[in-house]
Motif scaffolding. Structure first.
Motif, PDB file in Angstrom:
ATOM      1  N   ALA A  83      12.721  -2.559  77.090  1.00 25.05           N
ATOM      2  CA  ALA A  83      12.078  -3.706  76.435  1.00 25.05           C
ATOM      3  C   ALA A  83      12.310  -3.646  74.921  1.00 25.05           C
ATOM      4  O   ALA A  83      12.589  -4.664  74.280  1.00 25.05           O
ATOM      5  CB  ALA A  83      10.585  -3.717  76.746  1.00 25.05           C
ATOM      6  N   GLN A  84      12.223  -2.418  74.356  1.00 26.25           N
ATOM      7  CA  GLN A  84      12.474  -2.236  72.927  1.00 26.25           C
ATOM      8  C   GLN A  84      13.898  -2.623  72.559  1.00 26.25           C
ATOM      9  O   GLN A  84      14.141  -3.241  71.524  1.00 26.25           O
ATOM     10  CB  GLN A  84      12.233  -0.775  72.526  1.00 26.25           C
ATOM     11  CG  GLN A  84      10.770  -0.431  72.306  1.00 26.25           C
ATOM     12  CD  GLN A  84      10.100  -1.373  71.314  1.00 26.25           C
ATOM     13  OE1 GLN A  84      10.619  -1.602  70.218  1.00 26.25           O
ATOM     14  NE2 GLN A  84       8.969  -1.958  71.703  1.00 26.25           N
ATOM     15  N   ARG A  85      14.812  -2.246  73.436  1.00 28.51           N
ATOM     16  CA  ARG A  85      16.224  -2.564  73.176  1.00 28.51           C
ATOM     17  C   ARG A  85      16.404  -4.081  73.091  1.00 28.51           C
ATOM     18  O   ARG A  85      17.066  -4.596  72.188  1.00 28.51           O
ATOM     19  CB  ARG A  85      17.095  -1.975  74.287  1.00 28.51           C
ATOM     20  CG  ARG A  85      18.561  -2.368  74.149  1.00 28.51           C
ATOM     21  CD  ARG A  85      19.438  -1.677  75.176  1.00 28.51           C
ATOM     22  NE  ARG A  85      20.675  -2.429  75.367  1.00 28.51           N
ATOM     23  CZ  ARG A  85      21.569  -2.149  76.301  1.00 28.51           C
ATOM     24  NH1 ARG A  85      21.372  -1.132  77.135  1.00 28.51           N
ATOM     25  NH2 ARG A  85      22.658  -2.870  76.417  1.00 28.51           N
ATOM     26  N   LEU A  86      15.770  -4.813  74.031  1.00 29.09           N
ATOM     27  CA  LEU A  86      15.869  -6.274  74.017  1.00 29.09           C
ATOM     28  C   LEU A  86      15.263  -6.835  72.734  1.00 29.09           C
ATOM     29  O   LEU A  86      15.874  -7.682  72.066  1.00 29.09           O
ATOM     30  CB  LEU A  86      15.166  -6.878  75.233  1.00 29.09           C
ATOM     31  CG  LEU A  86      15.115  -8.411  75.206  1.00 29.09           C
ATOM     32  CD1 LEU A  86      16.515  -9.012  75.349  1.00 29.09           C
ATOM     33  CD2 LEU A  86      14.190  -8.963  76.269  1.00 29.09           C
ATOM     34  N   ALA A  87      14.075  -6.342  72.377  1.00 28.81           N
ATOM     35  CA  ALA A  87      13.413  -6.860  71.173  1.00 28.81           C
ATOM     36  C   ALA A  87      14.287  -6.628  69.942  1.00 28.81           C
ATOM     37  O   ALA A  87      14.404  -7.507  69.073  1.00 28.81           O
ATOM     38  CB  ALA A  87      12.054  -6.189  70.999  1.00 28.81           C
ATOM     39  N   CYS A 108      19.338  -7.797  78.485  1.00 25.98           N
ATOM     40  CA  CYS A 108      18.680  -8.440  79.644  1.00 25.98           C
ATOM     41  C   CYS A 108      19.131  -7.725  80.920  1.00 25.98           C
ATOM     42  O   CYS A 108      18.319  -7.328  81.756  1.00 25.98           O
ATOM     43  CB  CYS A 108      19.073  -9.917  79.768  1.00 25.98           C
ATOM     44  SG  CYS A 108      18.655 -10.962  78.358  1.00 25.98           S
ATOM     45  N   LYS A 109      20.460  -7.598  81.021  1.00 27.39           N
ATOM     46  CA  LYS A 109      21.052  -7.032  82.229  1.00 27.39           C
ATOM     47  C   LYS A 109      20.634  -5.575  82.419  1.00 27.39           C
ATOM     48  O   LYS A 109      20.358  -5.137  83.541  1.00 27.39           O
ATOM     49  CB  LYS A 109      22.581  -7.127  82.144  1.00 27.39           C
ATOM     50  CG  LYS A 109      23.295  -6.717  83.425  1.00 27.39           C
ATOM     51  CD  LYS A 109      24.799  -6.928  83.298  1.00 27.39           C
ATOM     52  CE  LYS A 109      25.505  -6.690  84.626  1.00 27.39           C
ATOM     53  NZ  LYS A 109      25.357  -5.320  85.114  1.00 27.39           N
ATOM     54  N   ASN A 110      20.580  -4.836  81.327  1.00 27.18           N
ATOM     55  CA  ASN A 110      20.195  -3.419  81.377  1.00 27.18           C
ATOM     56  C   ASN A 110      18.844  -3.251  82.080  1.00 27.18           C
ATOM     57  O   ASN A 110      18.670  -2.389  82.949  1.00 27.18           O
ATOM     58  CB  ASN A 110      20.137  -2.874  79.950  1.00 27.18           C
ATOM     59  CG  ASN A 110      19.458  -1.522  79.882  1.00 27.18           C
ATOM     60  OD1 ASN A 110      19.847  -0.593  80.590  1.00 27.18           O
ATOM     61  ND2 ASN A 110      18.440  -1.407  79.060  1.00 27.18           N
ATOM     62  N   CYS A 111      17.914  -4.123  81.725  1.00 29.42           N
ATOM     63  CA  CYS A 111      16.581  -4.039  82.325  1.00 29.42           C
ATOM     64  C   CYS A 111      16.596  -4.551  83.770  1.00 29.42           C
ATOM     65  O   CYS A 111      16.013  -3.939  84.665  1.00 29.42           O
ATOM     66  CB  CYS A 111      15.591  -4.834  81.470  1.00 29.42           C
ATOM     67  SG  CYS A 111      13.874  -4.449  81.830  1.00 29.42           S
ATOM     68  N   HIS A 112      17.277  -5.685  83.987  1.00 29.85           N
ATOM     69  CA  HIS A 112      17.351  -6.246  85.355  1.00 29.85           C
ATOM     70  C   HIS A 112      17.984  -5.255  86.331  1.00 29.85           C
ATOM     71  O   HIS A 112      17.530  -5.112  87.456  1.00 29.85           O
ATOM     72  CB  HIS A 112      18.157  -7.549  85.345  1.00 29.85           C
ATOM     73  CG  HIS A 112      17.433  -8.676  84.661  1.00 29.85           C
ATOM     74  ND1 HIS A 112      18.055  -9.841  84.300  1.00 29.85           N
ATOM     75  CD2 HIS A 112      16.141  -8.804  84.275  1.00 29.85           C
ATOM     76  CE1 HIS A 112      17.167 -10.650  83.718  1.00 29.85           C
ATOM     77  NE2 HIS A 112      16.001 -10.042  83.695  1.00 29.85           N
ATOM     78  N   PRO A 137       6.520  -6.620  76.689  1.00 33.09           N
ATOM     79  CA  PRO A 137       5.833  -5.402  77.145  1.00 33.09           C
ATOM     80  C   PRO A 137       4.419  -5.663  77.667  1.00 33.09           C
ATOM     81  O   PRO A 137       3.886  -4.853  78.424  1.00 33.09           O
ATOM     82  CB  PRO A 137       5.811  -4.521  75.885  1.00 33.09           C
ATOM     83  CG  PRO A 137       6.970  -4.992  75.072  1.00 33.09           C
ATOM     84  CD  PRO A 137       7.050  -6.465  75.312  1.00 33.09           C
ATOM     85  N   THR A 138       3.793  -6.781  77.276  1.00 32.03           N
ATOM     86  CA  THR A 138       2.424  -7.072  77.731  1.00 32.03           C
ATOM     87  C   THR A 138       2.393  -7.796  79.074  1.00 32.03           C
ATOM     88  O   THR A 138       1.313  -8.025  79.620  1.00 32.03           O
ATOM     89  CB  THR A 138       1.687  -7.962  76.706  1.00 32.03           C
ATOM     90  OG1 THR A 138       2.302  -9.270  76.696  1.00 32.03           O
ATOM     91  CG2 THR A 138       1.741  -7.366  75.311  1.00 32.03           C
ATOM     92  N   GLN A 165       9.829   0.773  78.847  1.00 36.50           N
ATOM     93  CA  GLN A 165       9.465   0.389  77.477  1.00 36.50           C
ATOM     94  C   GLN A 165      10.669   0.483  76.540  1.00 36.50           C
ATOM     95  O   GLN A 165      10.836  -0.357  75.654  1.00 36.50           O
ATOM     96  CB  GLN A 165       8.313   1.277  76.959  1.00 36.50           C
ATOM     97  CG  GLN A 165       6.974   1.070  77.685  1.00 36.50           C
ATOM     98  CD  GLN A 165       6.438  -0.361  77.559  1.00 36.50           C
ATOM     99  OE1 GLN A 165       6.810  -1.108  76.657  1.00 36.50           O
ATOM    100  NE2 GLN A 165       5.563  -0.757  78.489  1.00 36.50           N
ATOM    101  N   ALA A 166      11.528   1.484  76.784  1.00 37.75           N
ATOM    102  CA  ALA A 166      12.739   1.624  75.957  1.00 37.75           C
ATOM    103  C   ALA A 166      13.660   0.426  76.181  1.00 37.75           C
ATOM    104  O   ALA A 166      14.253  -0.102  75.226  1.00 37.75           O
ATOM    105  CB  ALA A 166      13.456   2.933  76.287  1.00 37.75           C
TER     106      ALA A 166
END
Lengths: 177, 230
Positions: A131-135, A164-168, A99-100, A128-129
């Motif tokens: 990114a949270q999912r990945l974390a 990963c794919k969700n964000c990409h 996230p940073t 951000q959601a």
């Protein structure tokens, strides 16, 4: 019969050619020309735009390489936990830092080469959601990888890859664009 | 189309130009290239991989068939030097022009280019890794570095455009023969036979022994099987 076959063949050929023409017409990309001083501006965190983009690209590449290490082990027939565990830690650590990596002002509008879409900054809650999912998935992966259950690790690797794919899919430039 | 019926209707014996394995190769490649493109666009990876591996097998067979197959399938029959190609292109609108038995020198060049492009395409795919999930990858991807696999993946995507251009040239040439030269090249690629063949042996394409076909299928299988198991 022959006449019909010829007509059919002609129709198919013309249609195929039309498809070819249509394809080439859409491949022109209208990417904006980068500014001359692209990325030299300094961000509030002290690094330049260009440096910030390089930092995240390097880190994302490390995550990709770590995923490949794990995936390769899973497909090898005799997965080595000694290989998998450090790679899992790389993913977990980076997932919390992610996230940073995308401060305001480091998007495609800077003219620096980046596959990050402007949508990251236009839709921060969704980003951000994601990114949270990945974390979350990476933390679960780290937990399950302390054990010896290869099947359970494999399942959680799949869930992590899906994050990963969700964000990409939403925030990374596709080649066609 | 039944050969005898066709011969009676036109009272000319159709000349065999293309053997069945070569025709089957051609149409399977047509279908699988479309299917590979679609499964890539839709991210249906398992089917994309299966399609690609099938193309690997078909290409192995086709290269073998280019050496061991019947005359019109052979590389020595259709891969010609620049002189022959220029000479053919120059005679295209001349009074002496006759449709070639099999690939003409210009068409042979096009076919060779498509085979090379397909080989490059599947080879890149074997080593490629998808960087969206980090999970979907070609069967040989785990033997190379991440950077290599990523580059192979990028090139796998880019090189498809080269293949598309070659396919378009191929289709444009067929349309040219159909519309300008009034010659249907598609029919013979389906039926294997052409009417009023003015070139090549009067008896048509000579067959090769069945064992050669069997050997080719075995070679293709021997290469694809281990890749599919990886």
């Amino acid at each position: 019969m022959t006449k019909n076959l010829q007509l059919l063949a002609a129709a198919v050929a013309v249609l195929a050619l039309a498809a070819c023409g249509g394809e080439s017409a859409t491949t022109d990309s209208g990417a904006p020309a980068p500014a001359a001083d692209a990325g030299s501006a300094t961000l509030p965190n002290g690094v330049t735009v260009k440096q910030q983009i390089e930092v995240r690209q390097k880190a994302l590449k490390e995550m990709g390489a770590a995923m490949k290490t794990i995936s390769d082990q899973m497909k090898s027939g005799a997965p080595s936990l000694d290989q998998i565990r450090p790679a899992v830690q790389t993913i977990k650590t980076h997932s919390t830092e992610l996230p940073t990596w995308f401060p305001a002002g480091t998007g495609p509008e800077t003219g620096v080469k980046t596959e990050a879409l402007a949508k990251i900054w236009e839709d921060q809650p969704t980003f951000q959601a994601a990114a949270q999912r990945l974390a979350g998935e990476a933390a679960k992966l780290s937990d399950v990888a302390t054990g010896e259950d290869i099947a359970a690790i494999g399942a959680q690797v799949g869930a992590t890859g899906a994050a990963c794919k969700n964000c990409h899919d939403q925030f990374r430039m596709k080649k066609e664009q | 189309m039944d050969a005898d019926a066709s011969a009676q209707a036109h009272s000319v014996t159709p000349q065999k130009v293309w053997d069945a394995p070569t025709r089957l190769f051609h149409w399977l490649i047509v279908g699988l290239v479309v299917f590979s493109w679609w499964t890539a666009e839709e991210h249906i990876f398992d089917w994309h991989k299966a399609s690609g591996l099938t193309i690997v097998g078909l290409l192995v067979f086709r290269i073998y068939w280019g050496i061991a197959g019947p005359e019109t399938a052979r590389f020595t029959h259709f891969i010609k030097g620049p002189r022959a190609i220029i000479s053919y292109a120059g005679s295209l609108f001349g009074p002496t022009h006759k449709l070639a038995f099999g690939h003409n020198p210009l068409g042979g060049l096009s076919v060779a280019a498509m085979i090379v492009a397909l080989v490059a395409q599947v080879t890149l795919g074997l080593f490629a890794a998808d960087t969206d999930t980090g999970l979907d990858s070609g069967p040989l991807s785990r033997f190379v570095s991440y950077d290599f696999a990523e580059t192979a993946g990028d090139l796998h995507e880019d090189a498809f455009n080269i293949l598309l251009i070659l396919i378009c040239i191929h289709i444009a040439a067929i349309a040219f023969y159909l519309i300008v030269k009034r010659a249907n090249l598609i029919g013979p690629m389906i039926t294997g036979r052409r009417k009023n063949g003015a070139t090549g042996p009067a008896n048509g394409l000579a067959s090769v022994p069945l064992w050669r076909l069997v050997l080719g299928v075995l070679i293709a299988g021997a290469i694809v099987w281990p890749l599919a198991a990886m």
